[in-house]
Write an enzyme that holds these catalytic residues in place. Structure first.
Site, PDB file in Angstrom:
ATOM      1  N   VAL A  64       0.812  -1.221   0.000  1.00 14.41           N
ATOM      2  CA  VAL A  64       0.000   0.000   0.000  1.00 14.41           C
ATOM      3  C   VAL A  64       0.842   1.267   0.000  1.00 14.41           C
ATOM      4  O   VAL A  64       0.316   2.358  -0.239  1.00 14.41           O
ATOM      5  CB  VAL A  64      -0.970   0.027   1.199  1.00 14.41           C
ATOM      6  CG1 VAL A  64      -1.934  -1.148   1.145  1.00 14.41           C
ATOM      7  CG2 VAL A  64      -0.224   0.064   2.528  1.00 14.41           C
ATOM      8  N   SER A 143      -6.086   4.194  15.817  1.00 13.25           N
ATOM      9  CA  SER A 143      -5.598   3.566  17.048  1.00 13.25           C
ATOM     10  C   SER A 143      -5.809   4.503  18.222  1.00 13.25           C
ATOM     11  O   SER A 143      -5.803   5.736  18.065  1.00 13.25           O
ATOM     12  CB  SER A 143      -4.110   3.242  16.928  1.00 13.25           C
ATOM     13  OG  SER A 143      -3.576   2.823  18.171  1.00 13.25           O
ATOM     14  N   TYR A 157       4.359   5.376  15.125  1.00 11.34           N
ATOM     15  CA  TYR A 157       3.050   4.730  15.060  1.00 11.34           C
ATOM     16  C   TYR A 157       1.953   5.686  15.522  1.00 11.34           C
ATOM     17  O   TYR A 157       0.918   5.828  14.844  1.00 11.34           O
ATOM     18  CB  TYR A 157       3.051   3.472  15.928  1.00 11.34           C
ATOM     19  CG  TYR A 157       1.758   2.692  15.883  1.00 11.34           C
ATOM     20  CD1 TYR A 157       1.466   1.857  14.801  1.00 11.34           C
ATOM     21  CD2 TYR A 157       0.823   2.789  16.905  1.00 11.34           C
ATOM     22  CE1 TYR A 157       0.277   1.142  14.751  1.00 11.34           C
ATOM     23  CE2 TYR A 157      -0.368   2.075  16.866  1.00 11.34           C
ATOM     24  CZ  TYR A 157      -0.625   1.255  15.792  1.00 11.34           C
ATOM     25  OH  TYR A 157      -1.805   0.551  15.739  1.00 11.34           O
ATOM     26  N   ALA A 158       2.165   6.336  16.660  1.00 10.97           N
ATOM     27  CA  ALA A 158       1.156   7.261  17.183  1.00 10.97           C
ATOM     28  C   ALA A 158       0.897   8.398  16.199  1.00 10.97           C
ATOM     29  O   ALA A 158      -0.256   8.769  15.950  1.00 10.97           O
ATOM     30  CB  ALA A 158       1.609   7.816  18.535  1.00 10.97           C
ATOM     31  N   SER A 160       1.407   8.383  12.957  1.00 10.74           N
ATOM     32  CA  SER A 160       0.743   7.878  11.755  1.00 10.74           C
ATOM     33  C   SER A 160      -0.746   7.685  11.993  1.00 10.74           C
ATOM     34  O   SER A 160      -1.574   8.013  11.132  1.00 10.74           O
ATOM     35  CB  SER A 160       1.387   6.564  11.294  1.00 10.74           C
ATOM     36  OG  SER A 160       1.067   5.482  12.156  1.00 10.74           O
ATOM     37  N   LYS A 161      -1.115   7.162  13.140  1.00 12.96           N
ATOM     38  CA  LYS A 161      -2.523   6.898  13.417  1.00 12.96           C
ATOM     39  C   LYS A 161      -3.304   8.183  13.700  1.00 12.96           C
ATOM     40  O   LYS A 161      -4.478   8.310  13.333  1.00 12.96           O
ATOM     41  CB  LYS A 161      -2.669   5.916  14.568  1.00 12.96           C
ATOM     42  CG  LYS A 161      -2.170   4.506  14.225  1.00 12.96           C
ATOM     43  CD  LYS A 161      -2.895   3.928  13.015  1.00 12.96           C
ATOM     44  CE  LYS A 161      -2.514   2.480  12.765  1.00 12.96           C
ATOM     45  NZ  LYS A 161      -3.267   1.884  11.629  1.00 12.96           N
ATOM     46  N   ILE A 190      -5.972  -5.034  21.234  1.00 16.42           N
ATOM     47  CA  ILE A 190      -6.672  -6.131  20.573  1.00 16.42           C
ATOM     48  C   ILE A 190      -5.694  -7.292  20.429  1.00 16.42           C
ATOM     49  O   ILE A 190      -4.510  -7.097  20.135  1.00 16.42           O
ATOM     50  CB  ILE A 190      -7.186  -5.711  19.178  1.00 16.42           C
ATOM     51  CG1 ILE A 190      -8.051  -4.446  19.267  1.00 16.42           C
ATOM     52  CG2 ILE A 190      -7.955  -6.853  18.524  1.00 16.42           C
ATOM     53  CD1 ILE A 190      -9.369  -4.605  19.963  1.00 16.42           C
TER      54      ILE A 190
END
Length: 250
Positions: A64, A143, A157-158, A160-161, A190
């Site tokens: 992607v 997230s 990550y944080a 990006s979300k 999860i």
């Protein structure tokens, strides 16, 4: 909910929330394109769906983060299925092990490219097709880290979300006049591969903060996704739906 005659793309469908979503869509009579970089597991899921459900199912390899691959992928889907009704964009990675001050540029770029740029590339290309039919349902995966910052999964990550949340709202504003909704779920903890590397102490830290007292299951996140992808959610767009066992109330 019934997705008969609906064509759905699920990215990151070989495992975790994506896999659970693909299975639930198949149960509800959708035709499902199983998109993942891990083509071996994607093909295993394709076989499982064909053995158990009546729709059309196809596994396709997809990166992607590459515009040329995204363009090629969507064109092939249109050639075979003639339309795209639903996009569930689950593809994403997390990078563990580097504190903010030590985070390497290449680690930052890799996570941003897949999680945020990938959401942009897929959403933009698929929406071009949805506009033609004046119908679409887009559900992105954000997230809890995009809302409160990250503890274990990294600043990249944080960020990006958090970007995915904002991008989803932008997509919703653009798509509204074409009867295209765009929403996002923000999962908490999860039980997927992403958290499987956490040790018992780390898991307990989070479990103790969750009012429901446990981690969620991929199927529970998938159920929220299916609602947002359904006609029953036709007046909902631009929403970031928390799926976290109530942890943000604590």
């Amino acid at each position: 909910m019934n997705f008969k005659d609906r064509v759905a793309i699920v990215t990151g469908a070989a495992s975790g929330i994506g896999r659970a979503t693909a299975i639930q869509l198949a149960k509800k009579n959708a035709d499902v394109i199983i998109a993942d970089l891990n083509i071996e597991e994607a093909k295993e899921l394709e076989k499982f769906l064909k053995d158990n459900y009546n729709g059309q199912f196809q596994a396709k390899k997809l990166d992607v983060s590459r515009k040329d691959r995204v363009d090629e992928f969507v064109s092939e889907v249109i050639e075979k299925f003639k339309k795209i009704d639903i996009l569930v964009h689950c593809a994403g990675i997390a990078h563990f092990g580097e504190d903010f001050i030590d985070l390497k540029e290449e680690s930052w770029d890799r996570v941003i490219d897949i999680n945020l740029k990938g959401t942009f590339l897929m959403g933009q290309r698929v929406m071009k097709e949805m506009k033609k039919n004046k119908y679409g349902r887009i559900v992105n995966i954000g997230s809890i880290a995009g809302e409160v910052g990250s503890v274990l999964s990294g600043a990249n990550y944080a960020a990006s979300k958090g970007g995915v949340h904002a991008l989803t709202k932008t997509m919703a504003k653009y798509g509204a006049k074409y009867n295209i909704t765009a929403n996002c779920i923000a999962p908490g903890q999860i039980n997927t591969r992403m958290v499987s590397i956490w040790n018992n102490e780390e898991r307990k830290i989070f479990t103790d903060k969750i009012p429901l007292g446990r981690f969620g299951e991929p199927e529970e996140a998938a159920s929220a996704i299916l609602y947002l992808a359904s006609d029953e959610a036709s007046f909902i767009t631009g929403v970031v739906l928390d799926v976290n066992g109530g942890i943000l109330m604590a």
